[in-house]
Every structure is written in structure tokens, then in C-alpha cells.
Design a protein around this motif. Structure first.
Motif, PDB file in Angstrom:
ATOM      1  N   HIS A  73     -35.712 -11.886  -5.690  1.00  0.00           N
ATOM      2  CA  HIS A  73     -34.648 -12.414  -4.210  1.00  0.00           C
ATOM      3  C   HIS A  73     -34.437 -13.311  -5.803  1.00  0.00           C
ATOM      4  O   HIS A  73     -34.808 -14.408  -5.901  1.00  0.00           O
ATOM      5  CB  HIS A  73     -35.333 -12.536  -3.088  1.00  0.00           C
ATOM      6  CG  HIS A  73     -35.686 -11.643  -2.288  1.00  0.00           C
ATOM      7  ND1 HIS A  73     -35.059 -10.358  -1.987  1.00  0.00           N
ATOM      8  CD2 HIS A  73     -36.566 -11.897  -2.527  1.00  0.00           C
ATOM      9  CE1 HIS A  73     -36.377  -9.898  -1.640  1.00  0.00           C
ATOM     10  NE2 HIS A  73     -37.735 -10.584  -2.443  1.00  0.00           N
ATOM     11  N   ALA A  74     -32.891 -12.833  -6.030  1.00  0.00           N
ATOM     12  CA  ALA A  74     -32.074 -14.630  -6.656  1.00  0.00           C
ATOM     13  C   ALA A  74     -31.202 -15.317  -5.577  1.00  0.00           C
ATOM     14  O   ALA A  74     -31.081 -15.043  -5.148  1.00  0.00           O
ATOM     15  CB  ALA A  74     -31.722 -14.268  -8.059  1.00  0.00           C
ATOM     16  N   VAL A  75     -32.303 -16.920  -5.474  1.00  0.00           N
ATOM     17  CA  VAL A  75     -31.417 -17.667  -5.085  1.00  0.00           C
ATOM     18  C   VAL A  75     -30.904 -18.829  -5.343  1.00  0.00           C
ATOM     19  O   VAL A  75     -31.551 -19.557  -6.004  1.00  0.00           O
ATOM     20  CB  VAL A  75     -32.390 -18.172  -3.666  1.00  0.00           C
ATOM     21  CG1 VAL A  75     -31.582 -19.601  -2.658  1.00  0.00           C
ATOM     22  CG2 VAL A  75     -32.612 -17.393  -3.571  1.00  0.00           C
ATOM     23  N   GLY A  76     -29.677 -19.282  -5.331  1.00  0.00           N
ATOM     24  CA  GLY A  76     -28.776 -19.857  -5.568  1.00  0.00           C
ATOM     25  C   GLY A  76     -27.596 -20.359  -5.879  1.00  0.00           C
ATOM     26  O   GLY A  76     -27.071 -20.000  -4.151  1.00  0.00           O
ATOM     27  N   PHE A  77     -26.681 -21.682  -6.015  1.00  0.00           N
ATOM     28  CA  PHE A  77     -25.034 -22.498  -5.504  1.00  0.00           C
ATOM     29  C   PHE A  77     -25.290 -21.094  -6.551  1.00  0.00           C
ATOM     30  O   PHE A  77     -23.792 -21.821  -7.375  1.00  0.00           O
ATOM     31  CB  PHE A  77     -25.443 -23.738  -5.617  1.00  0.00           C
ATOM     32  CG  PHE A  77     -26.102 -24.277  -5.150  1.00  0.00           C
ATOM     33  CD1 PHE A  77     -25.615 -24.769  -3.828  1.00  0.00           C
ATOM     34  CD2 PHE A  77     -27.454 -24.685  -4.714  1.00  0.00           C
ATOM     35  CE1 PHE A  77     -26.435 -25.169  -2.151  1.00  0.00           C
ATOM     36  CE2 PHE A  77     -28.146 -25.415  -3.682  1.00  0.00           C
ATOM     37  CZ  PHE A  77     -27.694 -25.549  -2.910  1.00  0.00           C
TER      38      PHE A  77
ATOM     39  N   SER B   9     -26.995 -18.906  -1.876  1.00  0.00           N
ATOM     40  CA  SER B   9     -26.763 -17.786  -1.750  1.00  0.00           C
ATOM     41  C   SER B   9     -28.200 -16.933  -1.956  1.00  0.00           C
ATOM     42  O   SER B   9     -28.010 -17.391  -2.579  1.00  0.00           O
ATOM     43  CB  SER B   9     -25.516 -17.079  -2.307  1.00  0.00           C
ATOM     44  OG  SER B   9     -25.535 -16.889  -3.200  1.00  0.00           O
ATOM     45  N   MET B  10     -28.275 -16.277  -1.853  1.00  0.00           N
ATOM     46  CA  MET B  10     -29.061 -14.995  -2.189  1.00  0.00           C
ATOM     47  C   MET B  10     -28.756 -13.556  -2.294  1.00  0.00           C
ATOM     48  O   MET B  10     -27.877 -12.810  -1.697  1.00  0.00           O
ATOM     49  CB  MET B  10     -30.258 -14.728  -0.792  1.00  0.00           C
ATOM     50  CG  MET B  10     -31.998 -13.719  -1.024  1.00  0.00           C
ATOM     51  SD  MET B  10     -32.650 -14.174  -0.136  1.00  0.00           S
ATOM     52  CE  MET B  10     -32.164 -12.904   0.867  1.00  0.00           C
ATOM     53  N   SER B  11     -29.512 -13.300  -3.106  1.00  0.00           N
ATOM     54  CA  SER B  11     -29.182 -11.706  -3.993  1.00  0.00           C
ATOM     55  C   SER B  11     -30.216 -10.568  -3.827  1.00  0.00           C
ATOM     56  O   SER B  11     -31.315 -11.455  -4.830  1.00  0.00           O
ATOM     57  CB  SER B  11     -28.515 -12.029  -5.120  1.00  0.00           C
ATOM     58  OG  SER B  11     -28.188 -10.214  -5.734  1.00  0.00           O
TER      59      SER B  11
END
Length: 266
Positions: free
Chosen positions: A118-122, A129-131
Motif C-alpha cells: 500500500h502506497a500512502v502519500g500526498f 491518498s492510498m494506492s
């Protein structure tokens, strides 16, 4: 049919709820980094709370800043660089107190290709957001594994978090190749590999490995870049050099096989 439809809707709702719950849990570890340059421009990035007074982010986010603020919501605190590792693009920032929840870490070697991350950042410098995605490749470098994933992120997410399914930080979101679904996180093993910093702006102008001159990039990135550019001649040359330097590296062997099947540059 109606029962099947209701079951499908229930499954979708449960998955959506689980995703929202995961986002809330993971987002607690992530902060926004606002880096003000001498000319007044503000660069927006992301950071991860690694303990009560330290945040990790990319050096390319804060490197030329004269002032850095670490923020969550409408609150923020000043930050100073305490450790810098320009080549690995990792800077540890010290804050008066935690703005996020300190994160648990796991090494990059706990991952394997195909694992969910899970990639979490602005992304875009706006809302957090989370991808979700998978590990698509693991690249050996400097005693750890650079993580390639199809969990996408954009500018503004630099310095953000790549989590495993247990919510542990395994990598720091760092760069991507435009036009391709190839996103990269540097491993947490490098977080404490930097040297002590003095003050902002940072004086060390060493470019990160991914933005270095071609001959200074790791082999895996050189191969990816030449393949992306369709430069088959240079890909074949790099693959040959890579195999000679690292004959037991499976990625080097695969690159050489792939290069041998491609037409030479005309």
C-alpha cells in the motif's frame, strides 16, 4: 439471482469498509512536509513518523529548503535535518514532538514479488491518498532491495510510505518512470545510513542514485531506462557489463536474455 446480487453487494461493501479502515490506520503514520525555499516557493512532499521526534522523507523534498514544516491537518511544527543520505535520497528530520503515530518497520527482504503493498502519500501535493498494488520486482542494491511496485503515486507523495499487509513500513516512496507503471520505493534498511546534518539548506549536492549520470546509476535502472527509450544497443551493452560484474545476479541474466532477443539500434 436476487440472492447472488445481494451477496455481491455485501462483498463489495465489506471490501470497501476494509479498505477505508486500512487507510485510516496507515494514514496515522504519514505527515505532510512543507519545504520553503529561499525564493519563497514551497515544495510539498510527504514524510513518515519513525519515532516520537523523527520523520523520514526524501532529500529531494527538503534539500534546498531554508525552512521545513511537518504538518498534519491544520497543525504543524518546524523541522531540522538530523541525518542526510543524498545518494539514497533519505533525510531524517527532527521535530519537537510527533505529528503522526510512530510506525513499525520490516526489512525489504521480508517481501517477495507478488506481495500486496500500500502506497500512502500526498500525491499531487493535495489530499492524502492510498494506492494498493503488488511488488513487481526487487532490485539488489547496497545491501538491501529497492522495491518496484504498481501501487502508483505522483509528485507530492515523495517521502511517503510503502506498507506491507501487516501495516509495517517496508519502503519510502521515492521516484517513478513517467509513462510507465513503474514506481519505486527505497528500502527502510537505508533509513539510518546517513551522516549528521548541520543546517538547512543542505550543503551536499550529491544527486540521488536514480537521478545520477547514467554511468553512476545502478545497472537495473540503466537497463530499465534504455529499454524504456527503445535504445536496444545500449541495453545490450549494459546487460553484458552487468552480467560480467555480477554473474550470479538473476536480474542481470534476465536482462541479458531480454536484450539478446531485441533488435540492435539502427
Amino acid at each position: 439471482m436476487r440472492a447472488l446480487g445481494l451477496l455481491f453487494l455485501l462483498t463489495v461493501a465489506q471490501a470497501s469498509h476494509a479498505s477505508a479502515e486500512r487507510y485510516i490506520q496507515l494514514s496515522m503514520h504519514v505527515v505532510k512536509v512543507l519545504a520553503a525555499n529561499a525564493d519563497g516557493r514551497i515544495n510539498t512532499g510527504t514524510g513518515v513518523q519513525i519515532d516520537d521526534t523523527h520523520v523520514i522523507t526524501n532529500c529531494h523534498v527538503v534539500g534546498i529548503a531554508t525552512n521545513v514544516i511537518v504538518a498534519r491537518g491544520s497543525s504543524g511544527v518546524p523541522a531540522q535535518a538530523s541525518s542526510v543520505d543524498p545518494r539514497h535520497d533519505l533525510c531524517v528530520m527532527t521535530t519537537p514532538h510527533a505529528m503522526g503515530r510512530p510506525v513499525d518497520m520490516a526489512t525489504s527482504r521480508t517481501l517477495k514479488v507478488g506481495d500486496t503493498v500500500h502506497a500512502v502519500g500526498f500525491s499531487g501535493g493535495k489530499a492524502l491518498s492510498m494506492s494498493d498494488g503488488q511488488v513487481t520486482a526487487l532490485h539488489e542494491m547496497d545491501g538491501a532491495l529497492v522495491i518496484e511496485t504498481d501501487a502508483s503515486f505522483q509528485q507530492g507523495a515523495s517521502g511517503g510510505a510503502l506498507f506491507d499487509t501487516e501495516g509495517r513500513l517496508v519502503g519510502v516512496l521515492t521516484f517513478f518512470i513517467p509513462g510507465m507503471k513503474r514506481h519505486f520505493a527505497v528500502p527502510v534498511e537505508w533509513v539510518h545510513s546517513g551522516n549528521a546534518a548541520s543546517e538547512l539548506p543542505l550543503r551536499d549536492a550529491t544527486p540521488p542514485f536514480w537521478a545520477a549520470a547514467d554511468e553512476d546509476k545502478p545497472y537495473f535502472l540503466r537497463a530499465i531506462q534504455h529499454e524504456n527509450d527503445g535504445d536496444w544497443g545500449r541495453l545490450q551493452a549494459v546487460a553484458k557489463e552487468w552480467v560480467e560484474a555480477e554473474p550470479n545476479n538473476s536480474a542481470a541474466i534476465k536482462a541479458a536474455v531480454r536484450a539478446s532477443q531485441l533488435p540492435p539500434l539502427r
